[in-house]
Enzyme design. Sequence first.
Site, PDB file in Angstrom:
ATOM      1  N   GLU A   1     -22.934  22.033  23.612  1.00  0.00           N
ATOM      2  CA  GLU A   1     -21.722  21.815  22.821  1.00  0.00           C
ATOM      3  C   GLU A   1     -20.531  21.502  23.713  1.00  0.00           C
ATOM      4  O   GLU A   1     -20.242  22.241  24.659  1.00  0.00           O
ATOM      5  CB  GLU A   1     -21.443  23.071  21.961  1.00  0.00           C
ATOM      6  CG  GLU A   1     -20.197  22.921  21.098  1.00  0.00           C
ATOM      7  CD  GLU A   1     -20.091  23.963  19.983  1.00  0.00           C
ATOM      8  OE1 GLU A   1     -21.034  24.741  19.769  1.00  0.00           O
ATOM      9  OE2 GLU A   1     -19.023  23.969  19.323  1.00  0.00           O
TER      10      GLU A   1
ATOM     11  N   ASP B   1     -23.912  30.005  12.605  1.00  0.00           N
ATOM     12  CA  ASP B   1     -22.947  31.081  12.323  1.00  0.00           C
ATOM     13  C   ASP B   1     -21.567  30.487  12.043  1.00  0.00           C
ATOM     14  O   ASP B   1     -20.619  31.209  11.744  1.00  0.00           O
ATOM     15  CB  ASP B   1     -22.927  32.126  13.438  1.00  0.00           C
ATOM     16  CG  ASP B   1     -22.595  31.548  14.796  1.00  0.00           C
ATOM     17  OD1 ASP B   1     -22.384  30.317  14.895  1.00  0.00           O
ATOM     18  OD2 ASP B   1     -22.552  32.313  15.777  1.00  0.00           O
TER      19      ASP B   1
HETATM   20  O1  KIV Z   1     -22.911  27.447  14.248  1.00  0.00           O
HETATM   21  C1  KIV Z   1     -23.010  26.219  14.369  1.00  0.00           C
HETATM   22  O2  KIV Z   1     -22.719  25.445  13.444  1.00  0.00           O
HETATM   23  C2  KIV Z   1     -23.473  25.693  15.647  1.00  0.00           C
HETATM   24  C3  KIV Z   1     -23.397  24.213  15.842  1.00  0.00           C
HETATM   25  C4  KIV Z   1     -21.994  23.794  16.074  1.00  0.00           C
HETATM   26  C5  KIV Z   1     -24.280  23.752  16.915  1.00  0.00           C
HETATM   27  O3  KIV Z   1     -23.866  26.434  16.480  1.00  0.00           O
END
Ligand code: KIV
Length: 271
Positions: free
Chosen positions: A189, A51
Amino acid sequence: MSTYQPVKKVTTHTLQEMKNRKEKISMLTGYDFSMARIIDEAGVDVILVGDSASNVMAGHETTLPITLEQMIYHAGSVVRAVSRSLVVVDLPFGSYQGNSKEALSSAIRIMKEAGAHAVKMEGGSEIIESVKRILTAGIPVMGHLGLTPQSIYKFGTYVVRAKEEEEAAQLMSDAKLLEEAGCFSIVLEKIPANLATKVAETVQIPIIGIGAGHGVDGQVLVVHDMLGINNEFNPRFLRKYNNLHEQMLNSFKQYISDVKAVDFPNETEQY
Ligand code: KIV
């Protein structure tokens, strides 16, 4: 004799086997057909239709505004490009937090309309009922703990999470809960490397880190960040493999200059 070699597709089971034999997993985000084709050709194991498309594709400040329809559009473009990588798609903010029935219906739309291979959801105990319901329908789920950008207004900032003992213990307990529920993998994260390593050693499923050190089972980066397209985003965890911002800027400037000078198109570039 035929030399045809079918492509061996990456599945959730492939990722588990990779963890079991201690082979690191590579994951990158992808949002469109052309980029996903190159990422797949390079041999990246997992493409995450994150997202983060809300930020890097649509220019929003947070991931909250992106809709389920927009995620399905991006995911479909990526799925059409891929012949080997596993395609995991984020359930966007507001598409699963209400109740587990709504969560399942959002996950089904992503699988059916985009042809995705799995979904990713942010959170632990607070979303476990929805995780279980989606899994019951046979849809693989990847968890996401630590810094969860869909909750940015609760956290207030994008600083490192789970530095304090209480939050670290909660994260460990959520990781175990997601594993018990049947998630095939978890993204961690922006948390301390020691804690991420401990989680990867405690649970059996693959742990993919972003800003979580090298003690986990694999790594993920946002493709626009690692290519250096956005030169204003420079967190410590980000390694830039290119400086596309500069290269693209120079190409666009050269094009303008060629057009103005009537250098483009030349005799061989016309009919
Ligand atoms: O939306 C995204 O790009 C993510 C990554 C940072 C893991 O969730």
